[in-house]
Write a protein that holds these residues in place. Sequence first.
Motif, PDB file in Angstrom:
ATOM      1  N   PRO A 169      68.647  72.765  57.150  1.00 58.63           N
ATOM      2  CA  PRO A 169      68.834  72.590  55.718  1.00 58.63           C
ATOM      3  C   PRO A 169      69.877  73.564  55.183  1.00 58.63           C
ATOM      4  CG  PRO A 169      66.865  73.898  56.094  1.00 58.63           C
ATOM      5  CD  PRO A 169      67.402  73.492  57.449  1.00 58.63           C
ATOM      6  N   ASN A 170      70.545  73.140  54.149  1.00 62.31           N
ATOM      7  CA  ASN A 170      71.529  73.987  53.487  1.00 62.31           C
ATOM      8  C   ASN A 170      71.546  73.640  52.007  1.00 62.31           C
ATOM      9  OD1 ASN A 170      73.594  75.779  52.974  1.00 62.31           O
ATOM     10  ND2 ASN A 170      75.186  74.526  53.914  1.00 62.31           N
ATOM     11  N   PRO A 171      71.076  74.524  51.144  1.00 58.25           N
ATOM     12  CA  PRO A 171      70.689  75.907  51.405  1.00 58.25           C
ATOM     13  C   PRO A 171      69.318  75.990  52.082  1.00 58.25           C
ATOM     14  CG  PRO A 171      70.302  75.407  49.107  1.00 58.25           C
ATOM     15  CD  PRO A 171      70.970  74.200  49.712  1.00 58.25           C
ATOM     16  N   LEU A 172      69.137  77.065  52.835  1.00 58.42           N
ATOM     17  CA  LEU A 172      67.841  77.367  53.438  1.00 58.42           C
ATOM     18  C   LEU A 172      67.051  78.161  52.413  1.00 58.42           C
ATOM     19  CD1 LEU A 172      65.881  77.514  55.848  1.00 58.42           C
ATOM     20  CD2 LEU A 172      67.083  79.591  56.551  1.00 58.42           C
ATOM     21  N   GLN A 173      65.891  77.637  52.011  1.00 57.81           N
ATOM     22  CA  GLN A 173      65.045  78.296  51.016  1.00 57.81           C
ATOM     23  C   GLN A 173      63.738  78.681  51.685  1.00 57.81           C
ATOM     24  OE1 GLN A 173      65.017  75.162  48.075  1.00 57.81           O
ATOM     25  NE2 GLN A 173      66.772  76.049  47.028  1.00 57.81           N
ATOM     26  N   VAL A 174      63.412  79.985  51.657  1.00 53.80           N
ATOM     27  CA  VAL A 174      62.229  80.502  52.335  1.00 53.80           C
ATOM     28  C   VAL A 174      61.351  81.240  51.335  1.00 53.80           C
ATOM     29  CG1 VAL A 174      61.403  82.006  54.187  1.00 53.80           C
ATOM     30  CG2 VAL A 174      63.570  80.762  54.460  1.00 53.80           C
TER      31      VAL A 174
ATOM     32  N   THR B 127      88.397  67.454  61.845  1.00 54.32           N
ATOM     33  CA  THR B 127      88.743  68.856  62.083  1.00 54.32           C
ATOM     34  C   THR B 127      89.707  69.349  61.017  1.00 54.32           C
ATOM     35  OG1 THR B 127      88.418  68.560  64.458  1.00 54.32           O
ATOM     36  CG2 THR B 127      89.711  70.464  63.776  1.00 54.32           C
ATOM     37  N   ILE B 128      90.609  68.499  60.606  1.00 53.70           N
ATOM     38  CA  ILE B 128      91.588  68.893  59.588  1.00 53.70           C
ATOM     39  C   ILE B 128      91.004  68.725  58.184  1.00 53.70           C
ATOM     40  CG2 ILE B 128      93.823  68.319  58.564  1.00 53.70           C
ATOM     41  CD1 ILE B 128      94.764  67.699  61.443  1.00 53.70           C
ATOM     42  N   THR B 129      90.339  67.609  57.918  1.00 46.81           N
ATOM     43  CA  THR B 129      89.862  67.347  56.557  1.00 46.81           C
ATOM     44  C   THR B 129      88.616  68.141  56.196  1.00 46.81           C
ATOM     45  OG1 THR B 129      88.570  65.419  57.278  1.00 46.81           O
ATOM     46  CG2 THR B 129      90.845  65.028  56.522  1.00 46.81           C
ATOM     47  N   ARG B 130      87.721  68.394  57.163  1.00 45.26           N
ATOM     48  CA  ARG B 130      86.464  69.099  56.879  1.00 45.26           C
ATOM     49  C   ARG B 130      86.441  70.517  57.428  1.00 45.26           C
ATOM     50  NH1 ARG B 130      81.635  66.758  56.229  1.00 45.26           N
ATOM     51  NH2 ARG B 130      80.790  67.769  58.065  1.00 45.26           N
ATOM     52  N   GLY B 131      87.146  70.758  58.497  1.00 41.33           N
ATOM     53  CA  GLY B 131      87.133  72.069  59.134  1.00 41.33           C
ATOM     54  C   GLY B 131      85.946  72.231  60.068  1.00 41.33           C
ATOM     55  N   THR B 132      85.975  73.282  60.866  1.00 40.66           N
ATOM     56  CA  THR B 132      84.908  73.527  61.835  1.00 40.66           C
ATOM     57  C   THR B 132      83.849  74.475  61.305  1.00 40.66           C
ATOM     58  OG1 THR B 132      86.208  75.297  62.842  1.00 40.66           O
ATOM     59  CG2 THR B 132      86.430  73.091  63.808  1.00 40.66           C
ATOM     60  N   ASN B 133      84.030  75.018  60.103  1.00 41.19           N
ATOM     61  CA  ASN B 133      83.062  75.926  59.481  1.00 41.19           C
ATOM     62  C   ASN B 133      82.627  75.364  58.135  1.00 41.19           C
ATOM     63  OD1 ASN B 133      83.257  77.966  61.525  1.00 41.19           O
ATOM     64  ND2 ASN B 133      85.203  78.580  60.625  1.00 41.19           N
ATOM     65  N   GLN B 134      81.484  75.832  57.662  1.00 39.90           N
ATOM     66  CA  GLN B 134      81.023  75.447  56.328  1.00 39.90           C
ATOM     67  C   GLN B 134      80.272  76.615  55.704  1.00 39.90           C
ATOM     68  OE1 GLN B 134      77.871  72.469  57.744  1.00 39.90           O
ATOM     69  NE2 GLN B 134      77.144  72.962  55.683  1.00 39.90           N
ATOM     70  N   ASP B 135      80.187  76.612  54.378  1.00 40.27           N
ATOM     71  CA  ASP B 135      79.388  77.623  53.687  1.00 40.27           C
ATOM     72  C   ASP B 135      77.915  77.304  53.909  1.00 40.27           C
ATOM     73  OD1 ASP B 135      81.605  78.951  52.735  1.00 40.27           O
ATOM     74  OD2 ASP B 135      81.591  77.958  50.785  1.00 40.27           O
ATOM     75  N   PHE B 136      77.159  78.337  54.259  1.00 41.56           N
ATOM     76  CA  PHE B 136      75.723  78.196  54.505  1.00 41.56           C
ATOM     77  C   PHE B 136      75.010  79.263  53.682  1.00 41.56           C
ATOM     78  CE2 PHE B 136      71.934  79.546  56.839  1.00 41.56           C
ATOM     79  CZ  PHE B 136      71.226  78.357  56.813  1.00 41.56           C
ATOM     80  N   THR B 137      74.041  78.851  52.855  1.00 41.35           N
ATOM     81  CA  THR B 137      73.365  79.761  51.937  1.00 41.35           C
ATOM     82  C   THR B 137      71.905  79.963  52.331  1.00 41.35           C
ATOM     83  OG1 THR B 137      74.814  79.056  50.146  1.00 41.35           O
ATOM     84  CG2 THR B 137      72.761  80.127  49.506  1.00 41.35           C
ATOM     85  N   VAL B 138      71.454  81.231  52.247  1.00 41.02           N
ATOM     86  CA  VAL B 138      70.050  81.577  52.482  1.00 41.02           C
ATOM     87  C   VAL B 138      69.500  82.159  51.189  1.00 41.02           C
ATOM     88  CG1 VAL B 138      68.426  82.952  53.842  1.00 41.02           C
ATOM     89  CG2 VAL B 138      70.533  82.111  54.900  1.00 41.02           C
ATOM     90  N   GLU B 139      68.371  81.590  50.735  1.00 39.60           N
ATOM     91  CA  GLU B 139      67.686  82.073  49.535  1.00 39.60           C
ATOM     92  C   GLU B 139      66.248  82.388  49.909  1.00 39.60           C
ATOM     93  OE1 GLU B 139      68.086  78.644  47.063  1.00 39.60           O
ATOM     94  OE2 GLU B 139      70.180  79.063  46.583  1.00 39.60           O
ATOM     95  N   SER B 140      65.650  83.373  49.244  1.00 33.43           N
ATOM     96  CA  SER B 140      64.248  83.683  49.505  1.00 33.43           C
ATOM     97  C   SER B 140      63.523  83.965  48.201  1.00 33.43           C
ATOM     98  CB  SER B 140      64.107  84.873  50.457  1.00 33.43           C
ATOM     99  OG  SER B 140      64.528  86.066  49.819  1.00 33.43           O
ATOM    100  N   THR B 141      62.213  83.728  48.241  1.00 39.58           N
ATOM    101  CA  THR B 141      61.338  84.092  47.137  1.00 39.58           C
ATOM    102  C   THR B 141      60.313  85.047  47.709  1.00 39.58           C
ATOM    103  OG1 THR B 141      61.633  81.915  46.148  1.00 39.58           O
ATOM    104  CG2 THR B 141      59.745  83.215  45.395  1.00 39.58           C
ATOM    105  N   PRO B 142      60.277  86.287  47.286  1.00 37.93           N
ATOM    106  CA  PRO B 142      61.195  86.935  46.365  1.00 37.93           C
ATOM    107  C   PRO B 142      62.556  87.179  47.022  1.00 37.93           C
ATOM    108  CG  PRO B 142      59.694  88.566  47.250  1.00 37.93           C
ATOM    109  CD  PRO B 142      59.249  87.228  47.792  1.00 37.93           C
ATOM    110  N   SER B 143      63.559  87.419  46.192  1.00 36.24           N
ATOM    111  CA  SER B 143      64.894  87.696  46.711  1.00 36.24           C
ATOM    112  C   SER B 143      64.952  89.127  47.242  1.00 36.24           C
ATOM    113  CB  SER B 143      65.940  87.480  45.616  1.00 36.24           C
ATOM    114  OG  SER B 143      65.693  88.368  44.551  1.00 36.24           O
ATOM    115  N   GLY B 144      66.024  89.460  47.914  1.00 36.68           N
ATOM    116  CA  GLY B 144      66.213  90.813  48.437  1.00 36.68           C
ATOM    117  C   GLY B 144      65.882  90.968  49.906  1.00 36.68           C
ATOM    118  N   ALA B 145      65.575  89.884  50.606  1.00 39.87           N
ATOM    119  CA  ALA B 145      65.232  89.957  52.029  1.00 39.87           C
ATOM    120  C   ALA B 145      66.493  90.169  52.864  1.00 39.87           C
ATOM    121  CB  ALA B 145      64.528  88.687  52.472  1.00 39.87           C
TER     122      ALA B 145
END
Length: 169
Positions: A116-121, A19-37
């Motif tokens: 998955p992280n990043p999520l690629q769609v 909880t202290i070293t990693r935290g309870t949150n994380q960066d989560f990325t969403v990518e799409s092809t094409p982008s702009g969704a």
Amino acid sequence: MKNVVLATALAVAVSGCATITRGTNQDFTVESTPSGATVSTSNGFECPATPCTFRMPRKDGFTVDLTLNGYLPARETVTSNMSSGGAAGMAGNVLVGGLIGVGVDATSGALNDLSPNPLQVTLIPVPVEAPVADAVAAAPADAATATLTAAPVEAAAAEPAPAAAPTTP
């Protein structure tokens, strides 16, 4: 000297706490092809256009919906599973004897990572259908006539012939 020993023991105990070293949150990325969704998640996060990154809770999985004009909507599932970093934090708690830390880490989600992280769609284009008028114009004229004339003949053949009425002399 007593303070140094206490500070060292505290540092060792805390270093195993995910909880202290990693935290309870994380960066989560969403990518799409094409982008702009446009992105929305079942846990209330939104983004106007991909690619985008959220600061997400590690604790629970969720669904991600993507929409973009001209493409079919997409829905993906993201899971929350124990990670190797979380397992190391748990081991640190167990070795130092921090049962309270184990409980906190387990309930806070600090032991987990989103996957998955990043999520690629890859979005699928909406199928283009030809208008009905174009389809009729493209069909051969004989085929349209044959269909129209065959239908009544088939219907007439399916009906039983009327019984002859008895004649009286």
